[in-house]
Design an enzyme around this catalytic site. Structure first.
Site, mmCIF file in Angstrom:
data_model
loop_
_atom_site.group_PDB
_atom_site.id
_atom_site.type_symbol
_atom_site.label_atom_id
_atom_site.label_comp_id
_atom_site.label_asym_id
_atom_site.label_seq_id
_atom_site.Cartn_x
_atom_site.Cartn_y
_atom_site.Cartn_z
ATOM 1 N N LYS A 113 0.375 5.174 -1.867
ATOM 2 C CA LYS A 113 0.079 7.048 -1.240
ATOM 3 C C LYS A 113 0.845 7.650 -2.088
ATOM 4 C CE LYS A 113 2.032 4.963 3.471
ATOM 5 N NZ LYS A 113 0.974 5.183 4.212
ATOM 6 N N HIS B 168 7.413 -2.126 2.752
ATOM 7 C CA HIS B 168 7.700 -0.994 2.272
ATOM 8 C C HIS B 168 8.729 -0.198 2.270
ATOM 9 C CE1 HIS B 168 3.764 -1.446 3.368
ATOM 10 N NE2 HIS B 168 4.077 -2.106 4.673
ATOM 11 N N GLU C 220 6.633 4.566 13.971
ATOM 12 C CA GLU C 220 5.405 4.437 14.364
ATOM 13 C C GLU C 220 5.312 5.128 15.525
ATOM 14 O OE1 GLU C 220 2.651 1.595 12.289
ATOM 15 O OE2 GLU C 220 5.093 0.614 12.406
ATOM 16 N N HIS D 292 0.864 -1.045 0.275
ATOM 17 C CA HIS D 292 0.105 -0.140 0.136
ATOM 18 C C HIS D 292 0.523 1.082 0.444
ATOM 19 C CE1 HIS D 292 0.247 -0.009 4.885
ATOM 20 N NE2 HIS D 292 0.252 1.306 4.577
ATOM 21 N N LYS E 18 8.467 0.528 16.448
ATOM 22 C CA LYS E 18 6.980 0.535 16.234
ATOM 23 C C LYS E 18 7.274 1.032 17.702
ATOM 24 C CE LYS E 18 3.773 -2.324 14.132
ATOM 25 N NZ LYS E 18 3.501 -1.935 13.238
ATOM 26 N N ASP F 75 7.226 -7.395 8.234
ATOM 27 C CA ASP F 75 6.238 -6.780 8.732
ATOM 28 C C ASP F 75 6.370 -5.351 7.444
ATOM 29 O OD1 ASP F 75 3.654 -6.356 9.413
ATOM 30 O OD2 ASP F 75 4.435 -4.287 10.664
HETATM 31 C C1 BG6 Z 1 1.488 -2.542 7.387
HETATM 32 C C2 BG6 Z 1 1.960 -3.071 8.462
HETATM 33 O O1 BG6 Z 1 2.133 -3.212 6.075
HETATM 34 O O2 BG6 Z 1 2.074 -1.176 7.133
HETATM 35 C C3 BG6 Z 1 1.454 -2.188 9.727
HETATM 36 O O3 BG6 Z 1 1.450 -4.527 8.639
HETATM 37 C C4 BG6 Z 1 2.344 -1.025 9.576
HETATM 38 O O4 BG6 Z 1 2.001 -3.463 11.042
HETATM 39 C C5 BG6 Z 1 0.936 -0.011 8.468
HETATM 40 O O5 BG6 Z 1 1.371 -0.823 10.985
HETATM 41 C C6 BG6 Z 1 1.895 1.095 8.141
HETATM 42 O O6 BG6 Z 1 1.267 1.446 7.095
HETATM 43 P P1 BG6 Z 1 0.898 3.072 6.958
HETATM 44 O O7 BG6 Z 1 0.702 3.476 6.416
HETATM 45 O O8 BG6 Z 1 0.245 4.024 8.608
HETATM 46 O O9 BG6 Z 1 2.323 4.125 7.481
#
Ligand code: BG6
Length: 485
Positions: free
Chosen positions: A185, A243, A219, A181, A339, A238
């Site tokens: 963005k 990402h 995060e 995802h 995290k 994860d």
């Molecule tokens: C997800 C992870 O792919 O991305 C999560 O599994 C994480 O652990 C999240 O919190 C973060 O996404 P974003 O868009 O909030 O930065």
């Protein structure tokens, strides 16, 4: 361009992702006329209690939770043809019944036979669903068929390869949309425009001018209720395998020959293949302990519900990566994510080399400061270029100032990543989706450090901090520090 009307079959309809991300995104798209009119949403689930009335309740709850306007919610519920189907045991008969159901809906609504299968399923259910769809001949239809697969795509290189083989058994690569995802963005896509539409920056984007590059995805959230997934995943699976490596690839890739899926994905794979081996000395793992976030005391990772009290699952990692190609040889890329860190921020810092001779050194106490370009991907999306000016008056003194561009000040709120990605699925554009060889390259790169080796330290860090102090040694080794704070 919204694409052709279709059946959108969401498998795992009662799951968390559908509720938090997919349904709100679909409602916004419908509102803006970006979901092809005439399309039908079909939810499938193993939950025998799911019927159309319950599904509508779930939709209404999800949209209310997402804070959508009442009119949008009402319009969505009124305009949206919604069907449900339970895949009770996931047997061949279940999928054959699903196939029959889809044909009946298409016949009833005069749909041309286009289908999207959105697999919003837990990792352990993915392979069976792909096999089931293939066996029921649901990879072909009268129109087009596309299959969307959520992350994580595999658990390691071996399982990702097996999953690719399985999915390729029924679907061709141009039917498969693997989601990361982050690629949806706006600001992540903007990395390409920033680099390739602005020669002023691109001409500096290499080992002659850049000293180091830093990517931080921090995060403040903990793992919430996701212990059963997170305990077997950890931070590398994860966040890094997908990402962070995607961000790295977009930052480091060469100019693609065209702005299309083939050329861009080709360049990303090339960068990944240039990344040198990442050894244990290039890594610092951490796990959060009790601490304070936003003024609230929060539990440590090992106290989270569902986590083993002696768990060695890392919730933080910092690493040094070398991209051994003509453009980047010798420039360290520092990556970190975790995290329960001090701030919710995704930011890249490109640190430029100092002036070769600093003629102002005798006048300025703080002597040499580097130019730094901060690209903020979320929140407060935009960029800041830090540069030096002469402070007025005497004694002679220099000061750091910023050139700033803030996305939201200029363009207002940005669309959610899922809105962008769904539209791309509807129109058949794969640029922002991860290709089979790309996902395998990323797993191959992380293969040796997916989990901390038994004899390597897992450093505790208090929730609300910037992670283990040991991570300072990574940029410290080249006389630098973490710029994002
Ligand atoms: C997800 C992870 O792919 O991305 C999560 O599994 C994480 O652990 C999240 O919190 C973060 O996404 P974003 O868009 O909030 O930065």
């Amino acid at each position: 361009m919204a694409g052709d009307p279709h059946l959108l079959v969401v498998m795992g309809f009662t799951g968390d992702l559908v509720r938090r991300k997919l349904l709100p995104a679909l409602a916004r798209l419908l509102d803006r006329g970006q979901w092809p009119p005439g399309s039908v949403l079909v939810g499938t689930s193993r939950d025998p209690g799911l019927d159309e009335a319950r599904a509508r309740e779930l939709v209404a709850e999800a949209l209310a939770e997402a804070g959508l306007a009442e009119t949008t919610v009402r319009r969505f519920l009124e305009a949206l043809p919604l069907a449900v189907h339970t895949v009770a045991d996931g047997t061949t008969a279940d999928y054959a019944a699903l196939a029959g159901r889809l044909e009946a809906i298409e016949a009833e609504r005069g749909l041309p036979g286009n289908r999207v299968f959105y697999l919003a399923l837990p990792p352990q259910a993915l392979a069976a669903a792909i096999a089931g769809l293939g066996q029921a001949d649901l990879a072909r239809s009268r129109g087009w068929t596309r299959v969307v697969v959520e992350k994580p795509f595999g658990h390691d290189l071996g399982s990702a390869r097996r999953l690719n083989e399985l999915v390729h058994h029924s679907y061709t690569e141009d039917q498969i949309y693997r989601i990361d995802h982050y690629l949806g963005k706006e600001t992540v896509q903007n990395l390409l425009v920033f680099r390739f539409a602005n020669p002023v920056f691109e001409s500096l984007w290499n080992r002659d001018r850049v000293e180091s590059v830093e990517i931080t995805v921090a995060e403040t959230l903990g793992i919430g209720r996701r212990a059963s997934y997170y305990e077997s995943a950890g931070v590398v699976r994860d966040m890094v395998q997908n990402h962070l490596l995607q961000l790295l690839a977009l930052l480091a890739m060469e100019v693609p020959s065209a702005f299309d899926a083939r050329a861009i994905r080709h360049e990303k794979v090339k960068v990944m293949s240039a990344i040198g081996p990442i050894g244990i000395r290039d890594l610092v793992y951490g796990q959060y302990s009790v601490g304070q976030v936003d003024g609230q005391v929060v539990p440590g990772y090992r106290q989270e519900p569902g986590v083993r009290p002696d768990s060695r699952t890392p919730t933080y990692v910092a690493m040094r990566v070398a991209v051994d190609n003509w453009r980047w040889q010798g420039v360290p890329f520092f990556l970190r994510t975790g995290k329960r860190l001090a701030r919710q921020i995704t930011q890249v810092a490109v640190v430029f080399k100092r002036a070769p001779v600093y003629i102002f050194a005798p006048y300025d106490e703080c002597a040499i400061r580097r130019n730094v370009l901060f690209l903020t991907l979320q929140p407060d999306e935009g960029f800041d270029l830090h540069f030096q000016v002469k402070a007025p008056g005497s004694p002679f003194r220099t000061e750091t100032q910023q050139l700033r561009f803030a996305y939201q000040e200029v363009f207002g709120p940005l669309p959610d990543a899922y809105e962008t990605l769904l539209v791309d699925v509807f129109v058949g554009d794969q640029t922002l989706f991860v290709r089979a060889d790309e996902v395998e390259s990323a797993w191959a790169l992380c293969g040796d450090f997916l989990d901390p080796p038994e004899d390597s330290p897992l450093h505790e860090y208090p929730a609300g901090s910037w992670g283990p102090a040991e991570a300072r040694a990574l940029p410290g080794a080249v006389g630098s520090y973490w710029h994002v704070r």
